[in-house]
Enzyme design. Structure first.
Site, PDB file in Angstrom:
ATOM      1  N   LYS A  90       0.827  -1.204   0.000  1.00  0.00           N
ATOM      2  CA  LYS A  90       0.000   0.000   0.000  1.00  0.00           C
ATOM      3  C   LYS A  90       0.867   1.262   0.000  1.00  0.00           C
ATOM      4  O   LYS A  90       0.611   2.208  -0.750  1.00  0.00           O
ATOM      5  CB  LYS A  90      -0.948  -0.020   1.204  1.00  0.00           C
ATOM      6  CG  LYS A  90      -1.960   1.122   1.215  1.00  0.00           C
ATOM      7  CD  LYS A  90      -3.200   0.742   2.001  1.00  0.00           C
ATOM      8  CE  LYS A  90      -2.985   0.794   3.498  1.00  0.00           C
ATOM      9  NZ  LYS A  90      -3.027   2.182   4.030  1.00  0.00           N
TER      10      LYS A  90
ATOM     11  N   ARG B  29      -6.135   1.961  17.999  1.00  0.00           N
ATOM     12  CA  ARG B  29      -5.986   0.502  17.891  1.00  0.00           C
ATOM     13  C   ARG B  29      -5.678  -0.161  19.227  1.00  0.00           C
ATOM     14  O   ARG B  29      -5.898  -1.368  19.370  1.00  0.00           O
ATOM     15  CB  ARG B  29      -4.919   0.154  16.842  1.00  0.00           C
ATOM     16  CG  ARG B  29      -5.424   0.364  15.415  1.00  0.00           C
ATOM     17  CD  ARG B  29      -4.407  -0.039  14.376  1.00  0.00           C
ATOM     18  NE  ARG B  29      -4.950   0.118  13.038  1.00  0.00           N
ATOM     19  CZ  ARG B  29      -4.208   0.224  11.935  1.00  0.00           C
ATOM     20  NH1 ARG B  29      -2.882   0.191  12.034  1.00  0.00           N
ATOM     21  NH2 ARG B  29      -4.774   0.353  10.754  1.00  0.00           N
TER      22      ARG B  29
ATOM     23  N   ASP C 270       1.938  -1.265  12.004  1.00  0.00           N
ATOM     24  CA  ASP C 270       0.672  -1.693  11.421  1.00  0.00           C
ATOM     25  C   ASP C 270       0.356  -3.155  11.721  1.00  0.00           C
ATOM     26  O   ASP C 270      -0.795  -3.593  11.569  1.00  0.00           O
ATOM     27  CB  ASP C 270       0.678  -1.478   9.909  1.00  0.00           C
ATOM     28  CG  ASP C 270       0.488  -0.012   9.539  1.00  0.00           C
ATOM     29  OD1 ASP C 270      -0.070   0.742  10.364  1.00  0.00           O
ATOM     30  OD2 ASP C 270       0.898   0.387   8.436  1.00  0.00           O
TER      31      ASP C 270
ATOM     32  N   GLN D 149       4.688   9.093   7.704  1.00  0.00           N
ATOM     33  CA  GLN D 149       3.812  10.032   7.000  1.00  0.00           C
ATOM     34  C   GLN D 149       4.270  11.474   7.222  1.00  0.00           C
ATOM     35  O   GLN D 149       4.329  12.267   6.273  1.00  0.00           O
ATOM     36  CB  GLN D 149       2.367   9.845   7.455  1.00  0.00           C
ATOM     37  CG  GLN D 149       1.744   8.529   6.993  1.00  0.00           C
ATOM     38  CD  GLN D 149       0.303   8.382   7.452  1.00  0.00           C
ATOM     39  OE1 GLN D 149      -0.201   9.196   8.220  1.00  0.00           O
ATOM     40  NE2 GLN D 149      -0.356   7.331   7.001  1.00  0.00           N
TER      41      GLN D 149
ATOM     42  N   GLY E 100      -5.193   8.071   5.239  1.00  0.00           N
ATOM     43  CA  GLY E 100      -4.334   8.972   5.982  1.00  0.00           C
ATOM     44  C   GLY E 100      -3.043   9.270   5.240  1.00  0.00           C
ATOM     45  O   GLY E 100      -2.520  10.389   5.305  1.00  0.00           O
TER      46      GLY E 100
END
Length: 425
Positions: A20, A343, A312, A166, A92
């Site tokens: 991804k 999470r 993740d 990010q 995001g």
């Protein structure tokens, strides 16, 4: 949705979808490059399709074929002011990296997304970009929708307060438009797909330990990008093969970038039977075959600089820990709170429903091992990784498991349930 439960003997070969993170960046760099970029094994999940939609709205021609994506790059100066608000969906990655790209363009644009995006903090990206001169207007100063007014950006030296690929990538995209050299100092090493792709597209960036230096004014040339399989998607089958009795699963074309392989290190430390063989390298992104089989596992402590390399995967690692002998402690994982959902809370709530003994902490979880899982009605919270983790958990359950908001899985793995079924049919 009724999940498959109470299975043994998972056997077979899986090729997980394209990575991804790399799929997102291939569209971004392809759009910003001059000439044509062809992307093979692109992840056609909803998140990455949102990135395509954003660049089309910015005037970049992008063609979709069954086996490839073709981006007709316009270069930095070819991006056009959009006629409408840019919709990032659930992504995001798209919204945060686009803040860096749009910050230096000579027009204004507004970014928004779904209800989940509206709750995810954007201040962590806007704060450093404002130091470079970027202009933003955001809901409650921290949340989408965000209006970006492009301006001339200045280089800076910035120490990241959080370990976030990010945030780092958004600053890098802004730095590529600044006049001079920008220095970024990471808190901990995070996934480096942006840095790798700059080099692949003919640019220059230097890394020395945790220090990154990049000059503005660079131009890129279109490339052929081959996206390896996503190790974050493979993680669910790695865990399934380790904890479901009488199982052996072979995963092909899995990305093996060292900044992403923390789960492999954890599995080895827990005593899992795992074999990893590198079989190819596309650019600087290695890929290979991972084979796992049912194992006797032991609880461990997971924390420190490995956390960014498996952030993740932590929801499914919590499930893995529930089947180990002894206690597993996950710490230094505050970033879990600002994912698609919190999470930490979500994992504790949903696995508790299934009978797992675990508690949340300020920065992670404590999971007791050797647990028997029971049927329950659970939910994904609209978070794809939660949904997939709960399906793997259901394979151990002794009665029916119903998953609410199962459609969230389409964000990153549209064929997930079919691939699970292929292992027991």
């Amino acid at each position: 949705m009724q999940l498959v439960t109470n299975k043994q003997g998972l056997n077979g070969t899986i090729r997980v979808p394209g990575d991804k993170s790399i799929s997102h960046r291939s569209i971004m760099f392809g759009a910003l490059a001059n000439g044509t970029t062809t992307v093979s094994n692109f992840l056609k999940g909803e998140d990455c399709l949102s990135t395509i939609g954003v660049f089309r709205a910015l005037g970049v021609p992008i063609e979709e074929f069954p086996d490839k994506i073709v981006v007709h790059g316009t270069g930095w100066d070819g991006l056009k002011r959009p006629d409408e608000t840019l919709d990032v969906g659930n992504s995001g990655t798209t919204i945060r990296l686009m803040l860096g790209i749009l910050a230096g363009r000579p027009f204004d644009a507004t970014l928004e997304g779904d209800a989940s995006i509206a709750k995810r903090p954007m201040g962590r990206v806007m704060l450093p970009l404002r130091e470079m001169g970027a202009i933003f207007e955001a809901k409650d100063a921290n949340f989408a929708p965000v209006k970006v007014t492009g301006t001339k950006l200045q280089p800076m030296t910035y120490t990241l307060p959080v370990a976030s690929a990010q945030v780092k990538s958004a600053i890098i995209f802004a730095a590529l438009q600044a006049d001079g050299e920008t220095t970024i100092i990471e808190k901990e090493k995070t996934r480096d797909h942006t840095e790798q792709m700059i080099r692949q597209f003919g640019g220059a960036i230097t890394t020395d330990g945790l220090t990154i230096r990049v000059n503005g004014g660079q131009e890129f040339q279109g490339q052929n990008v081959v996206v390896p399989g996503d190790i974050s998607s493979a993680a669910f089958f790695i865990v399934a093969g380790l904890i479901i009795p009488d199982s052996k699963i072979r995963l092909e074309n899995v990305g093996l970038n060292p900044t992403r392989t923390g789960i492999i290190d954890v599995v080895k430390e827990m005593g899992g039977k795992i074999t990893v063989e590198q079989t190819s390298k596309a650019g600087d992104e290695p890929a290979g075959t991972v084979i796992v089989e049912t194992s006797d596992l032991k609880g461990i402590e997971i924390g420190g600089d490995i956390i960014p390399r498996l952030i993740d995967e932590l929801p499914v690692i919590a499930l893995l820990a529930s089947q180990a002998t002894g206690q597993t402690v996950i710490k230094d994982a505050e970033e879990l709170k600002v994912k698609e959902t919190n999470r930490i809370d979500a994992v504790v709530t949903e696995l508790s429903k299934m009978g797992v003994a675990l508690v949340g902490t300020d920065d992670g979880m404590i999971i007791e091992g050797s647990q028997t899982l029971h049927g329950a009605t659970v939910q994904s919270y609209g978070d794809h990784r939660m949904g997939m983790m709960l399906q793997i958990a259901a394979l151990l359950a002794d009665s029916d498991v119903t998953l609410e908001k199962a459609e969230a899985i389409n964000v990153s793995y549209p064929s997930f349930f079919e691939d699970v079924a292929s292992l027991y049919q």
